[in-house]
Design an enzyme around this catalytic site. Structure first.
Site, mmCIF file in Angstrom:
data_model
loop_
_atom_site.group_PDB
_atom_site.id
_atom_site.type_symbol
_atom_site.label_atom_id
_atom_site.label_comp_id
_atom_site.label_asym_id
_atom_site.label_seq_id
_atom_site.Cartn_x
_atom_site.Cartn_y
_atom_site.Cartn_z
ATOM 1 N N SER A 60 37.750 34.756 37.040
ATOM 2 C CA SER A 60 38.724 35.447 36.202
ATOM 3 C C SER A 60 39.779 36.228 36.964
ATOM 4 O O SER A 60 40.715 36.743 36.347
ATOM 5 C CB SER A 60 38.007 36.374 35.226
ATOM 6 O OG SER A 60 37.422 35.625 34.182
ATOM 7 N N HIS A 288 40.322 43.092 39.803
ATOM 8 C CA HIS A 288 39.813 42.135 38.828
ATOM 9 C C HIS A 288 38.625 41.424 39.452
ATOM 10 O O HIS A 288 38.555 41.249 40.665
ATOM 11 C CB HIS A 288 40.868 41.118 38.403
ATOM 12 C CG HIS A 288 40.678 40.641 36.991
ATOM 13 N ND1 HIS A 288 39.591 39.890 36.591
ATOM 14 C CD2 HIS A 288 41.424 40.837 35.872
ATOM 15 C CE1 HIS A 288 39.687 39.640 35.293
ATOM 16 N NE2 HIS A 288 40.782 40.221 34.830
ATOM 17 N N GLY A 290 35.560 38.107 38.842
ATOM 18 C CA GLY A 290 35.469 36.778 38.256
ATOM 19 C C GLY A 290 34.095 36.162 38.412
ATOM 20 O O GLY A 290 33.404 36.386 39.407
ATOM 21 N N GLY A 294 27.721 29.931 38.842
ATOM 22 C CA GLY A 294 27.065 30.234 40.100
ATOM 23 C C GLY A 294 27.980 30.747 41.188
ATOM 24 O O GLY A 294 27.602 30.772 42.357
#
Length: 368
Positions: A60, A288, A290, A294
């Protein structure tokens, strides 16, 4: 500086071993230069070593790339953050007509649109995959009225990516290369597996260290989380957000608070345009994180610091263990030079919060 890099390489290796992480890579900007180190393997099944140029899925953090693309278009006068989505995408629909008419890029990029954010739909590998995804959004319900609150929304960033396609005339994958990667000289940042395979690249692992059966997310989720990159490229992207004119004329516009978050220990105090906003010991920090299949990622940037200061941005990439390791890695390494105040490790999660009335209108990539 060689001694400093060796120190962080040793620290990274120790943290990876402690948490049973198969492999990891760290990059940080220090004194105007980028330094990188790596440890372990990319794949427990093959034993391929992690290199400083190895690519990991950054999940992300991709959303900050997509938000940057939208801001570049806004600076060019192609749209504003308050332009209704339907003006750019006439076919855009969600279940409620009132919400359809009201949703803007600002809502999409700040997770305040209120639409269901968990539509993980594979619409195929073709160039029309984002268009098909947006068409499927017609059934999405509102979790709250547009602009009334904050809830993490993957769907909104796919819609934003489709807006980028409409305004640039190309696929989102091509546009992110042209708008961002080419301008910053990012040679190890890609979105499609056929490109990633040309490089040393990580696979995901589960918490027992076994390779996960699926390598990545479908292409239709691209603008919300499909970028693969080496840690140094992630750091370069972060640094570009700290210097006007390198990428955006005014990157600070993305750091202006848009909504307050109720839990300051869940990853940030506020949300900007694409960025989570926080402070560590009085230092402004934007970040940020993410997560993919996995693999895990995070980026921290410190806007108030300058080239003479220790560090501008930090990113780590790793394969193995859990998301918590990614959070702990930056808190323990603190290569960014500021000590994290006493707090739980940042994490990306679905959260809901109320917008502040005052605001109108590089952690790790890890594969577990």
């Amino acid at each position: 500086m060689k001694a400093e890099t060796e120190h962080w390489a040793n620290r990274l290796a120790a943290l990876a071993a402690e948490s049973k992480v198969p492999g990891a890579s760290l990059a940080f900007s220090y004194g105007g230069e980028t330094h990188a180190c790596a440890t372990g393997v990319l794949n427990n099944a093959t034993g391929a070593p992690v290199l400083t140029d190895s690519l990991f899925q950054i999940g992300s953090i991709t959303k900050v790339w997509t938000a940057t693309q939208m801001m570049l278009l806004a600076e060019q006068g192609r749209l504003t953050l308050d332009t209704p989505v339907v003006e750019v995408l006439p076919g855009f629909r969600v279940r409620e007509a009132e919400a359809t008419a009201a949703i803007t890029p600002r809502h999409l990029l700040t997770h305040t649109s209120g639409i269901d954010g968990d539509l993980f739909l594979d619409t195929g590998r073709g160039d029309e995959c984002l268009q098909r995804y947006v068409e499927a959004c017609a059934g999405l319900e509102q979790t709250f009225p547009v602009g009334d609150s904050h809830s993490y929304c993957n769907s909104g960033f796919v819609i934003a990516g489709r807006m980028v396609e409409e305004l640039t005339g190309g696929t989102w994958d091509r546009s992110v290369r042209e708008q961002v990667c080419a301008r910053l000289g990012l040679t190890h940042t890609w979105t499609l597996p056929e490109d990633v395979l040309r490089f040393s690249a990580a696979v995901g692992h589960d918490e027992q260290g076994a390779v996960v059966p699926s390598w990545g997310l479908p292409r239709s989720i691209g603008p919300a989380g499909l970028i693969c990159a080496r840690a140094a490229d992630v750091v370069a992207f972060g640094r570009a957000h700290l210097t006007p004119g390198v990428l955006l004329a005014d990157p600070s516009a993305m750091r202006k608070p848009q909504v307050d978050l109720p839990n300051p220990y869940a990853g940030g105090r506020q949300w900007g345009i694409g960025w989570s906003l926080d402070d560590w010991d009085g230092h402004e920090v934007v970040s940020h994180t993410g997560d993919t299949i996995g693999q895990h990622a995070a980026l921290w940037c410190c806007p108030a610091w300058r080239p003479s200061s220790p560090c501008w941005s930090t990113a780590v990439t790793a394969s193995g263990s859990s998301t918590a390791w990614s959070a702990n890695c930056c808190a323990n390494c603190t290569a960014c030079g500021c000590r994290s105040r006493s707090r739980r490790p940042p994490r990306r999660s679905r959260r809901t919060s109320s917008p502040s009335p005052a605001y109108t209108s590089v952690r790790a990539a890890a594969s577990t």
